[in-house]
Design an enzyme around this catalytic site. Structure first.
Site, short mmCIF file in Angstrom:
data_model
loop_
_atom_site.label_atom_id
_atom_site.label_comp_id
_atom_site.label_asym_id
_atom_site.label_seq_id
_atom_site.Cartn_x
_atom_site.Cartn_y
_atom_site.Cartn_z
N HIS A 105 2.90 -7.22 12.95
CA HIS A 105 3.70 -6.06 12.56
C HIS A 105 4.30 -5.38 13.78
CE1 HIS A 105 5.39 -3.56 9.65
NE2 HIS A 105 4.43 -2.69 9.43
N GLY B 111 0.83 -1.21 0.00
CA GLY B 111 0.00 0.00 0.00
C GLY B 111 0.86 1.25 0.00
N ARG C 130 -3.76 -8.96 9.57
CA ARG C 130 -2.58 -8.27 10.10
C ARG C 130 -2.92 -7.66 11.44
NH1 ARG C 130 0.52 -3.71 6.55
NH2 ARG C 130 0.92 -2.18 8.18
C1 SPV Z 1 3.06 -1.52 3.19
O1 SPV Z 1 4.02 -1.95 2.54
O2 SPV Z 1 2.28 -0.68 2.74
C2 SPV Z 1 2.84 -1.98 4.54
C3 SPV Z 1 3.96 -2.38 5.31
O3 SPV Z 1 1.73 -1.91 4.98
S1 SPV Z 1 4.45 -1.05 6.22
O4 SPV Z 1 4.61 0.08 5.37
O5 SPV Z 1 5.68 -1.51 6.82
O6 SPV Z 1 3.44 -0.80 7.23
MG MG Z 2 0.46 -0.86 3.90
#
Ligand code: SPV
Ligand code: MG
Length: 541
Positions: A186, A43, A155
């Site tokens: 996470h 994202g 998640r």
């Molecule tokens: C993304 O890659 O958008 C994630 C992982 O959600 S993080 O950015 O580490 O939250």
């Molecule tokens: Mg993300």
């Protein structure tokens, strides 16, 4: 193997598997080529490549569009970072169906509120979703999937929001029970303590995925030893691209030359390779009409065209302007439109003025006391390999369909004859009248008409024998290239034939026993012999 099956295998394999982030078709392809067995549709990265924030500013259908490109150019499974599912259980159901349609193998949703905020932005201030509500979302997604092997990863953001291990485990357990196929735990800490503690307690209840963006210094072997299922490199492809783009843009701005960057960036042919241009070329050979592609055109344009008087004082007839551009340009346009791009023009008189783009040239410097066949020889000397050929006059305008008829002929030698030849007689000039095996009639629809003789200045055809007027284009197929060449050489080796014209060549071919196919037409062409013709040509062109 289906992408959904491939993802399940990754998830359930008993060794640590790696997935890497991609954010568009190109990066997805690069990640697959690097050897990753799966792609994380991040994202953060997808929003960044749009130039917006990771706060659901891009709509979910815009994200879906990107996913479609990623999925189309790759064979490995994609796990979409689906944020919070872009709404409630109902939005989640629709998301799952749309992802399945695009062959996306799995989606990961996080237990936060829409619109979400990236986990590394003031994480502890972020509210978590109601656990029961989130379980309903998982269940709705699982019930919506049409393929049993589509996966939904839950998640857990409890550590991010500062709730600690107990809450993380409580939620993970609930999501597991709701049907999640795996848990992504996470953490935003610079060390792996939280995720390791979680995994220790969680054991093997279900596969666990991690994103070590912040705790990157932990050796990968530790994650392997702890039995994590999938490790995700979540944003490094995007970040490396950002650095490379900033660097190149900076150099180009300050240096104002490509020399400083050219050998440090991917060559254009690498761009084409990644785009799959090879495949397109193969497909074009398979599916596109190739008419004309292997045909070379020779245009005889060495003569001055004395009858045009002052108009050809400083340039040859072929360069006289008609409707704003030289006659030769109109001729080349017609040939181009019929798919004929390989055009050699024979120049002679005022040759320096014959200089149009995209044409090849051959010169007949003896134009003043030689004829068309001498010019033809000059052109053939530049064409080494046997090719299909069209030999045409440089003062004749033709409609595209005339050329198409000529190209469609399967005969080794083909000419077009205009049955409306009487018009030319009144114009009081020499013309290439032809006598054929048969006059045009209903019968000729089914028969092959061949050439018997072309009128030449030395041997003029009497009116009663004329069946048509040659329109000034002869097609010769590659297998008769040698015959054409030897016939031509045979004619030109005799000094008396220095002035011989095309009609002489065609008669020689007939005498040699070659069948010259005649296709009848009416009109569709115009030869330029006088000022009056130029006026006529203006409306023809
Ligand atoms: C993304 O890659 O958008 C994630 C992982 O959600 S993080 O950015 O580490 O939250
Ligand atoms: Mg993300």
């Amino acid at each position: 193997m289906k992408k959904t099956t491939r993802f399940r295998k990754l998830l359930e394999s008993d060794t640590l598997e790696f997935m890497c982030e991609a954010h568009n078709g190109l990066s997805a392809k690069i990640v697959e080529e690097a050897g990753f067995p799966g792609i994380w549709g991040s994202g953060l990265s997808i929003s960044s490549q749009f130039g917006v924030r990771d706060s659901n500013e891009a709509s979910w259908t815009q994200v879906l569009e990107v996913l479609e490109f990623m999925s189309d150019v790759t064979t490995v499974p994609i796990l979409l970072d689906g944020d919070t599912g872009y709404g409630n259980f109902n939005n989640m159901r629709r998301l799952v169906r749309k992802l399945e349609q695009r062959k996306v193998a799995a989606v990961c949703i996080e237990d936060k509120l829409f619109p979400k905020t990236n986990s590394f932005v003031r994480g502890t201030a972020q509210p978590l979703a109601d656990m029961e509500e989130f379980c309903g979302k998982i269940k709705a997604g699982k019930d919506a999937q049409g393929d049993d092997e589509f996966s939904i990863i839950a998640r857990v953001e409890a550590f991010i929001a500062g709730w600690g291990l107990k809450e993380a485990l409580r939620r993970a357990e609930a999501y597991h029970k709701a049907g999640a196929d795996g848990i992504l735990i996470h953490s935003a800490l610079g060390v792996a303590d939280e995720v390791l503690a979680f995994k220790k307690e969680w054991g093997g209840r279900s596969p666990v995925l991690i994103v070590p963006t912040k705790y990157y210094s932990t050796p990968t072997g530790v994650f392997r030893d702890y039995g994590f299922s999938v490790l995700i490199w979540a944003n490094q492809i995007l970040r490396s691209a950002i650095r490379a783009m900033q660097k190149t843009a900076g150099i180009l701005k300050s240096e104002e030359t490509l020399t400083a960057v050219e050998d440090k960036i991917a060559p254009v042919k690498e761009v084409f390779r990644l785009q799959g241009m090879d495949e397109l070329e193969t497909a074009e050979r398979l599916y596109l009409p190739r008419q004309g592609e292997n045909t070379a055109v020779v245009i005889l344009a060495a003569a001055r065209g004395k009858d045009l008087g002052v108009l050809t004082e400083n340039k040859p007839k072929a360069m006289v302007e008609i409707a704003g551009q030289p006659l030769l340009a109109h001729i080349a346009d017609a040939y181009n439109a019929a798919g004929l791009k390989d055009i050699t023009v024979v120049r002679g008189y005022k040759k320096d003025t014959v200089n149009l783009p995209n044409l090849a040239f051959a010169d007949n410097d003896a134009y003043a006391d030689t004829g068309e066949l001498y010019s033809l020889k000059a052109a053939l000397d530049t064409i080494r390999e046997p090719r299909d050929l069209i030999i045409a006059y440089g003062d004749v305008l033709v409609r595209k369909y005339i050329l198409q008829i000529l190209l469609e002929s399967a005969a080794p030698f083909t000419i077009i004859a205009d049955t409306n030849w009487q018009e030319g007689v009144n114009r009081n000039r020499f013309a290439d009248y032809v006598e054929c095996s048969e006059a045009l009639s209903r019968r000729t629809f089914n028969s092959v008409v061949t050439l018997k003789r072309v009128s030449t200045p030395a041997d003029i055809l009497e009116c009663g024998r004329i069946h048509g007027e040659w329109v000034g284009a002869l097609r010769v197929t590659a297998d008769k290239f040698a015959v054409l060449r030897s016939t031509l050489d045979g004619i030109l080796c005799e000094p008396k034939n220095r002035n011989a014209e095309m009609g002489y060549l065609m008669n020689a071919l007939v005498r040699r026993g070659e069948a010259v196919r005649v296709l009848y037409t009416t009109g569709g062409w115009l030869d330029i012999d006088s000022v009056e013709d130029i006026l006529l040509a203006g409306s023809f062109a």
